[in-house]
Design a protein around this motif. Structure first.
Motif, PDB file in Angstrom:
ATOM      1  N   LEU A   1      71.126  41.230   8.884  1.00 51.11           N
ATOM      2  CA  LEU A   1      72.571  41.350   8.803  1.00 51.11           C
ATOM      3  C   LEU A   1      73.177  40.086   9.382  1.00 51.11           C
ATOM      4  O   LEU A   1      73.083  39.835  10.576  1.00 51.11           O
ATOM      5  N   GLN A   2      73.789  39.294   8.551  1.00 46.42           N
ATOM      6  CA  GLN A   2      74.354  38.029   9.005  1.00 46.42           C
ATOM      7  C   GLN A   2      75.663  38.231   9.742  1.00 46.42           C
ATOM      8  O   GLN A   2      75.997  37.484  10.627  1.00 46.42           O
ATOM      9  N   SER A   3      76.443  39.214   9.337  1.00 48.45           N
ATOM     10  CA  SER A   3      77.708  39.449   9.997  1.00 48.45           C
ATOM     11  C   SER A   3      78.102  40.896   9.794  1.00 48.45           C
ATOM     12  O   SER A   3      77.540  41.590   8.965  1.00 48.45           O
ATOM     13  N   THR A   4      79.080  41.331  10.551  1.00 47.48           N
ATOM     14  CA  THR A   4      79.609  42.671  10.380  1.00 47.48           C
ATOM     15  C   THR A   4      81.115  42.566  10.304  1.00 47.48           C
ATOM     16  O   THR A   4      81.709  41.599  10.762  1.00 47.48           O
ATOM     17  N   GLU A   5      81.736  43.566   9.725  1.00 48.14           N
ATOM     18  CA  GLU A   5      83.190  43.581   9.724  1.00 48.14           C
ATOM     19  C   GLU A   5      83.639  43.791  11.156  1.00 48.14           C
ATOM     20  O   GLU A   5      83.094  44.603  11.872  1.00 48.14           O
ATOM     21  N   ASN A   6      84.642  43.035  11.554  1.00 44.74           N
ATOM     22  CA  ASN A   6      85.043  43.085  12.942  1.00 44.74           C
ATOM     23  C   ASN A   6      86.523  42.801  13.050  1.00 44.74           C
ATOM     24  O   ASN A   6      87.011  41.846  12.487  1.00 44.74           O
ATOM     25  N   GLU A   7      87.241  43.623  13.767  1.00 42.60           N
ATOM     26  CA  GLU A   7      88.667  43.424  13.913  1.00 42.60           C
ATOM     27  C   GLU A   7      89.026  42.812  15.257  1.00 42.60           C
ATOM     28  O   GLU A   7      90.181  42.520  15.506  1.00 42.60           O
ATOM     29  N   ARG A   8      88.059  42.630  16.143  1.00 44.26           N
ATOM     30  CA  ARG A   8      88.362  42.070  17.451  1.00 44.26           C
ATOM     31  C   ARG A   8      88.600  40.575  17.299  1.00 44.26           C
ATOM     32  O   ARG A   8      87.767  39.863  16.795  1.00 44.26           O
ATOM     33  N   GLN A   9      89.717  40.103  17.766  1.00 47.60           N
ATOM     34  CA  GLN A   9      90.079  38.697  17.654  1.00 47.60           C
ATOM     35  C   GLN A   9      90.632  38.207  18.980  1.00 47.60           C
ATOM     36  O   GLN A   9      91.187  38.966  19.760  1.00 47.60           O
ATOM     37  N   ALA A  10      90.525  36.894  19.192  1.00 40.27           N
ATOM     38  CA  ALA A  10      91.130  36.282  20.367  1.00 40.27           C
ATOM     39  C   ALA A  10      92.641  36.294  20.203  1.00 40.27           C
ATOM     40  O   ALA A  10      93.157  36.363  19.092  1.00 40.27           O
TER      41      ALA A  10
ATOM     42  N   ALA B   1      82.507  43.666  29.272  1.00 36.05           N
ATOM     43  CA  ALA B   1      83.751  43.407  28.545  1.00 36.05           C
ATOM     44  C   ALA B   1      83.520  42.436  27.390  1.00 36.05           C
ATOM     45  O   ALA B   1      84.042  42.639  26.288  1.00 36.05           O
ATOM     46  N   GLN B   2      82.728  41.387  27.607  1.00 34.46           N
ATOM     47  CA  GLN B   2      82.447  40.445  26.530  1.00 34.46           C
ATOM     48  C   GLN B   2      81.653  41.103  25.410  1.00 34.46           C
ATOM     49  O   GLN B   2      81.981  40.961  24.233  1.00 34.46           O
ATOM     50  N   VAL B   3      80.592  41.808  25.779  1.00 35.43           N
ATOM     51  CA  VAL B   3      79.739  42.445  24.761  1.00 35.43           C
ATOM     52  C   VAL B   3      80.534  43.435  23.927  1.00 35.43           C
ATOM     53  O   VAL B   3      80.373  43.522  22.714  1.00 35.43           O
ATOM     54  N   MET B   4      81.441  44.156  24.560  1.00 38.05           N
ATOM     55  CA  MET B   4      82.183  45.189  23.853  1.00 38.05           C
ATOM     56  C   MET B   4      83.428  44.674  23.122  1.00 38.05           C
ATOM     57  O   MET B   4      83.902  45.337  22.202  1.00 38.05           O
ATOM     58  N   ASN B   5      83.939  43.505  23.490  1.00 40.06           N
ATOM     59  CA  ASN B   5      85.217  43.064  22.935  1.00 40.06           C
ATOM     60  C   ASN B   5      85.198  41.785  22.111  1.00 40.06           C
ATOM     61  O   ASN B   5      86.063  41.608  21.258  1.00 40.06           O
ATOM     62  N   LEU B   6      84.259  40.884  22.371  1.00 43.38           N
ATOM     63  CA  LEU B   6      84.207  39.661  21.569  1.00 43.38           C
ATOM     64  C   LEU B   6      83.759  39.996  20.155  1.00 43.38           C
ATOM     65  O   LEU B   6      83.093  41.023  19.931  1.00 43.38           O
ATOM     66  N   PRO B   7      84.079  39.151  19.186  1.00 42.18           N
ATOM     67  CA  PRO B   7      83.548  39.377  17.836  1.00 42.18           C
ATOM     68  C   PRO B   7      82.021  39.475  17.892  1.00 42.18           C
ATOM     69  O   PRO B   7      81.366  38.693  18.602  1.00 42.18           O
ATOM     70  N   LEU B   8      81.469  40.442  17.193  1.00 40.84           N
ATOM     71  CA  LEU B   8      80.031  40.690  17.280  1.00 40.84           C
ATOM     72  C   LEU B   8      79.212  39.455  16.913  1.00 40.84           C
ATOM     73  O   LEU B   8      78.213  39.170  17.563  1.00 40.84           O
ATOM     74  N   ASP B   9      79.623  38.730  15.897  1.00 48.20           N
ATOM     75  CA  ASP B   9      78.880  37.522  15.529  1.00 48.20           C
ATOM     76  C   ASP B   9      78.792  36.547  16.700  1.00 48.20           C
ATOM     77  O   ASP B   9      77.775  35.907  16.912  1.00 48.20           O
ATOM     78  N   GLN B  10      79.867  36.429  17.472  1.00 44.39           N
ATOM     79  CA  GLN B  10      79.878  35.529  18.618  1.00 44.39           C
ATOM     80  C   GLN B  10      78.915  36.022  19.695  1.00 44.39           C
ATOM     81  O   GLN B  10      78.211  35.229  20.315  1.00 44.39           O
ATOM     82  N   VAL B  11      78.886  37.319  19.914  1.00 44.40           N
ATOM     83  CA  VAL B  11      77.967  37.893  20.903  1.00 44.40           C
ATOM     84  C   VAL B  11      76.521  37.635  20.481  1.00 44.40           C
ATOM     85  O   VAL B  11      75.700  37.170  21.274  1.00 44.40           O
TER      86      VAL B  11
END
Length: 127
Positions: free
Chosen positions: A4-13, A30-40
């Protein structure tokens, strides 16, 4: 299996605000749960693979390989939001971050497959 290269994600800076860096050493819940998953995933060097395990009771698992390489396996066909949540939870548990256990009937089982495989090999090789 597909990676899975990416997932749909609505969390944004916040607009105009840079996302804080995340690494295995500095990760917070907080980072693991809130940053965009691809970034994590990128920051922590984690790969997510959709497994072929279609057991309704299997939601996912973590494999820690040689050199600490982490792969998270997810079950196929789940709602992307469920997969996103599970991946984040498994990351937090894998890196021993302070997250609550999942509610019943869910549970996390820890096994050391390497040790089990080694013991089985020794028993087979030295009857």
């Amino acid at each position: 299996m597909k990676i899975l290269q990416s997932t749909e994600n609505e969390r944004q800076a916040t607009p105009g605000q840079a996302e804080p860096a995340i690494t295995r050493v500095t990760a917070t819940v907080a980072q693991v749960m809130n940053l965009p998953l691809d970034q994590v995933l990128t920051g922590m060097g984690i790969r997510v693979v959709e497994s072929e395990i279609d057991d309704a009771n299997f939601y996912g698992g973590v494999h820690i390989g040689n050199g600490g390489k982490v792969t998270i396996f997810t079950s196929p066909g789940r709602d992307p939001r469920v997969t996103d949540t599970l991946v984040r939870y498994l990351i937090a548990k894998t890196f021993d971050l302070d997250v609550a256990d999942l509610p019943a009937p869910f549970g996390v089982e820890y096994t050391d497959i390497t040790e089990q495989a080694r013991d089985a090999w020794v028993k087979a090789a030295c009857p």
